[in-house]
Design a protein around this motif. Structure first.
Motif, PDB file in Angstrom:
ATOM      1  N   GLN A  81      -9.810   6.668 -17.528  1.00  0.00           N
ATOM      2  CA  GLN A  81      -9.260   7.419 -18.661  1.00  0.00           C
ATOM      3  C   GLN A  81      -8.115   6.652 -19.320  1.00  0.00           C
ATOM      4  OE1 GLN A  81     -10.064  10.844 -19.743  1.00  0.00           O
ATOM      5  NE2 GLN A  81     -11.936  10.310 -18.657  1.00  0.00           N
ATOM      6  N   ALA A  82      -7.206   6.143 -18.492  1.00  0.00           N
ATOM      7  CA  ALA A  82      -6.033   5.449 -19.029  1.00  0.00           C
ATOM      8  C   ALA A  82      -6.435   4.196 -19.804  1.00  0.00           C
ATOM      9  CB  ALA A  82      -5.072   5.088 -17.889  1.00  0.00           C
ATOM     10  N   LEU A  83      -7.459   3.501 -19.325  1.00  0.00           N
ATOM     11  CA  LEU A  83      -7.912   2.293 -20.013  1.00  0.00           C
ATOM     12  C   LEU A  83      -8.491   2.619 -21.384  1.00  0.00           C
ATOM     13  CD1 LEU A  83      -9.534   0.356 -17.040  1.00  0.00           C
ATOM     14  CD2 LEU A  83      -7.500  -0.334 -18.322  1.00  0.00           C
ATOM     15  N   ARG A  84      -8.946   3.860 -21.536  1.00  0.00           N
ATOM     16  CA  ARG A  84      -9.481   4.307 -22.825  1.00  0.00           C
ATOM     17  C   ARG A  84      -8.404   4.971 -23.673  1.00  0.00           C
ATOM     18  NH1 ARG A  84     -14.100   6.152 -19.290  1.00  0.00           N
ATOM     19  NH2 ARG A  84     -15.782   4.702 -19.732  1.00  0.00           N
ATOM     20  N   GLY A  85      -7.154   4.938 -23.195  1.00  0.00           N
ATOM     21  CA  GLY A  85      -6.068   5.557 -23.948  1.00  0.00           C
ATOM     22  C   GLY A  85      -6.036   7.061 -23.815  1.00  0.00           C
ATOM     23  N   LYS A  86      -6.754   7.595 -22.807  1.00  0.00           N
ATOM     24  CA  LYS A  86      -6.767   9.041 -22.562  1.00  0.00           C
ATOM     25  C   LYS A  86      -6.036   9.322 -21.261  1.00  0.00           C
ATOM     26  CE  LYS A  86     -11.203   9.466 -24.942  1.00  0.00           C
ATOM     27  NZ  LYS A  86     -12.649   9.715 -24.790  1.00  0.00           N
ATOM     28  N   GLY A  87      -5.984  10.589 -20.883  1.00  0.00           N
ATOM     29  CA  GLY A  87      -5.330  10.956 -19.637  1.00  0.00           C
ATOM     30  C   GLY A  87      -3.837  11.099 -19.804  1.00  0.00           C
ATOM     31  N   GLU A  88      -3.187  11.492 -18.729  1.00  0.00           N
ATOM     32  CA  GLU A  88      -1.762  11.847 -18.772  1.00  0.00           C
ATOM     33  C   GLU A  88      -0.844  10.667 -18.487  1.00  0.00           C
ATOM     34  OE1 GLU A  88      -0.971  15.108 -16.162  1.00  0.00           O
ATOM     35  OE2 GLU A  88      -2.871  16.091 -16.648  1.00  0.00           O
ATOM     36  N   HIS A  89      -1.390   9.609 -17.889  1.00  0.00           N
ATOM     37  CA  HIS A  89      -0.526   8.541 -17.413  1.00  0.00           C
ATOM     38  C   HIS A  89      -0.897   7.200 -18.045  1.00  0.00           C
ATOM     39  CE1 HIS A  89       1.025  11.357 -14.465  1.00  0.00           C
ATOM     40  NE2 HIS A  89      -0.217  11.668 -14.162  1.00  0.00           N
ATOM     41  N   THR A  90       0.033   6.264 -17.969  1.00  0.00           N
ATOM     42  CA  THR A  90      -0.208   4.933 -18.509  1.00  0.00           C
ATOM     43  C   THR A  90      -1.168   4.164 -17.606  1.00  0.00           C
ATOM     44  OG1 THR A  90       1.594   3.894 -17.286  1.00  0.00           O
ATOM     45  CG2 THR A  90       2.141   4.876 -19.430  1.00  0.00           C
ATOM     46  N   LYS A  91      -1.763   3.103 -18.165  1.00  0.00           N
ATOM     47  CA  LYS A  91      -2.637   2.286 -17.323  1.00  0.00           C
ATOM     48  C   LYS A  91      -1.852   1.617 -16.201  1.00  0.00           C
ATOM     49  CE  LYS A  91      -2.717  -1.505 -20.673  1.00  0.00           C
ATOM     50  NZ  LYS A  91      -3.584  -2.275 -21.601  1.00  0.00           N
ATOM     51  N   GLU A  92      -0.586   1.279 -16.451  1.00  0.00           N
ATOM     52  CA  GLU A  92       0.230   0.693 -15.379  1.00  0.00           C
ATOM     53  C   GLU A  92       0.341   1.663 -14.203  1.00  0.00           C
ATOM     54  OE1 GLU A  92       0.990   0.535 -18.590  1.00  0.00           O
ATOM     55  OE2 GLU A  92       1.215  -1.609 -18.991  1.00  0.00           O
ATOM     56  N   GLU A  93       0.610   2.928 -14.508  1.00  0.00           N
ATOM     57  CA  GLU A  93       0.715   3.934 -13.443  1.00  0.00           C
ATOM     58  C   GLU A  93      -0.601   4.092 -12.699  1.00  0.00           C
ATOM     59  OE1 GLU A  93       3.869   7.257 -14.867  1.00  0.00           O
ATOM     60  OE2 GLU A  93       2.139   6.999 -16.184  1.00  0.00           O
ATOM     61  N   GLU A  94      -1.697   4.078 -13.442  1.00  0.00           N
ATOM     62  CA  GLU A  94      -2.994   4.299 -12.791  1.00  0.00           C
ATOM     63  C   GLU A  94      -3.427   3.093 -11.964  1.00  0.00           C
ATOM     64  OE1 GLU A  94      -3.964   7.124 -12.454  1.00  0.00           O
ATOM     65  OE2 GLU A  94      -3.315   8.269 -14.190  1.00  0.00           O
ATOM     66  N   PHE A  95      -3.134   1.876 -12.452  1.00  0.00           N
ATOM     67  CA  PHE A  95      -3.395   0.698 -11.607  1.00  0.00           C
ATOM     68  C   PHE A  95      -2.605   0.803 -10.310  1.00  0.00           C
ATOM     69  CE2 PHE A  95      -5.130  -1.649 -15.312  1.00  0.00           C
ATOM     70  CZ  PHE A  95      -6.178  -2.310 -14.697  1.00  0.00           C
ATOM     71  N   ALA A  96      -1.347   1.216 -10.402  1.00  0.00           N
ATOM     72  CA  ALA A  96      -0.503   1.347  -9.208  1.00  0.00           C
ATOM     73  C   ALA A  96      -1.088   2.387  -8.254  1.00  0.00           C
ATOM     74  CB  ALA A  96       0.922   1.712  -9.610  1.00  0.00           C
ATOM     75  N   ASP A  97      -1.560   3.506  -8.809  1.00  0.00           N
ATOM     76  CA  ASP A  97      -2.136   4.554  -7.957  1.00  0.00           C
ATOM     77  C   ASP A  97      -3.416   4.083  -7.277  1.00  0.00           C
ATOM     78  OD1 ASP A  97      -0.135   6.390  -8.434  1.00  0.00           O
ATOM     79  OD2 ASP A  97      -1.230   7.430 -10.028  1.00  0.00           O
ATOM     80  N   VAL A  98      -4.270   3.387  -8.021  1.00  0.00           N
ATOM     81  CA  VAL A  98      -5.519   2.896  -7.424  1.00  0.00           C
ATOM     82  C   VAL A  98      -5.206   1.936  -6.278  1.00  0.00           C
ATOM     83  CG1 VAL A  98      -7.551   1.430  -7.820  1.00  0.00           C
ATOM     84  CG2 VAL A  98      -6.987   3.265  -9.434  1.00  0.00           C
ATOM     85  N   LEU A  99      -4.266   1.027  -6.513  1.00  0.00           N
ATOM     86  CA  LEU A  99      -3.918   0.076  -5.448  1.00  0.00           C
ATOM     87  C   LEU A  99      -3.293   0.800  -4.262  1.00  0.00           C
ATOM     88  CD1 LEU A  99      -3.788  -2.793  -4.395  1.00  0.00           C
ATOM     89  CD2 LEU A  99      -1.642  -3.088  -5.640  1.00  0.00           C
ATOM     90  N   ALA A 100      -2.410   1.758  -4.533  1.00  0.00           N
ATOM     91  CA  ALA A 100      -1.762   2.502  -3.444  1.00  0.00           C
ATOM     92  C   ALA A 100      -2.794   3.237  -2.598  1.00  0.00           C
ATOM     93  CB  ALA A 100      -0.736   3.483  -4.012  1.00  0.00           C
ATOM     94  N   TRP A 101      -3.762   3.888  -3.257  1.00  0.00           N
ATOM     95  CA  TRP A 101      -4.786   4.608  -2.500  1.00  0.00           C
ATOM     96  C   TRP A 101      -5.716   3.646  -1.767  1.00  0.00           C
ATOM     97  CZ3 TRP A 101      -4.820   9.335  -0.771  1.00  0.00           C
ATOM     98  CH2 TRP A 101      -4.024  10.294  -1.393  1.00  0.00           C
ATOM     99  N   LEU A 102      -6.012   2.500  -2.353  1.00  0.00           N
ATOM    100  CA  LEU A 102      -6.818   1.500  -1.649  1.00  0.00           C
ATOM    101  C   LEU A 102      -6.092   1.016  -0.399  1.00  0.00           C
ATOM    102  CD1 LEU A 102      -9.430  -0.241  -1.689  1.00  0.00           C
ATOM    103  CD2 LEU A 102      -8.099  -1.967  -2.912  1.00  0.00           C
ATOM    104  N   LEU A 103      -4.787   0.800  -0.515  1.00  0.00           N
ATOM    105  CA  LEU A 103      -3.997   0.366   0.638  1.00  0.00           C
ATOM    106  C   LEU A 103      -3.946   1.467   1.695  1.00  0.00           C
ATOM    107  CD1 LEU A 103      -1.160  -1.397  -1.351  1.00  0.00           C
ATOM    108  CD2 LEU A 103      -2.820  -2.545   0.150  1.00  0.00           C
ATOM    109  N   SER A 104      -3.782   2.722   1.265  1.00  0.00           N
ATOM    110  CA  SER A 104      -3.801   3.835   2.227  1.00  0.00           C
ATOM    111  C   SER A 104      -5.140   3.914   2.943  1.00  0.00           C
ATOM    112  CB  SER A 104      -3.525   5.166   1.511  1.00  0.00           C
ATOM    113  OG  SER A 104      -2.138   5.371   1.335  1.00  0.00           O
TER     114      SER A 104
END
Ligand SMILES: [Zn+2]
Length: 96
Positions: A39-62
């Motif tokens: 969503q963020a990469l398409r300019g949609k959603g509530e958060h920036t792409k930077e935030e979503e990249f960070a979340d994806v990496l954090a969850w992958l690490l978890s």
């Protein structure tokens, strides 16, 4: 920050929670975050792409913590500073 340090940070922050949630549910959270990144990469959603990249990496690490995988070691084993298919750096494989 090295990948191993980032994985250790997630272990410090969320290790017991991640272990209690388990592998299957943690995986589903990762997929949820991948959807939010889409969503963020398409300019949609509530958060920036930077935030979503960070979340994806954090969850992958978890997830790697829950699954008992050392992600820095795994990445270097599969990509030992060169392409695993052609052995070159940069990759010289024909375009897919
Ligand atoms: Zn290659």
């Amino acid at each position: 920050m090295r990948i191993a340090e980032a994985q250790q940070l997630m272990r410090q922050l969320y290790g017991p929670r991640d272990a209690a949630r388990g592998q299957e549910q943690t995986f589903l959270w990762l997929i949820e975050e991948v959807g939010e990144l889409s969503q963020a990469l398409r300019g949609k959603g509530e958060h920036t792409k930077e935030e979503e990249f960070a979340d994806v990496l954090a969850w992958l690490l978890s997830l790697a913590n829950v699954a008992g995988v050392d992600l820095e070691r795994a990445l270097l084993a599969k990509y030992p500073m060169r392409c695993p298919r052609c052995g070159a750096n940069p990759c010289a494989c024909p375009p897919a």
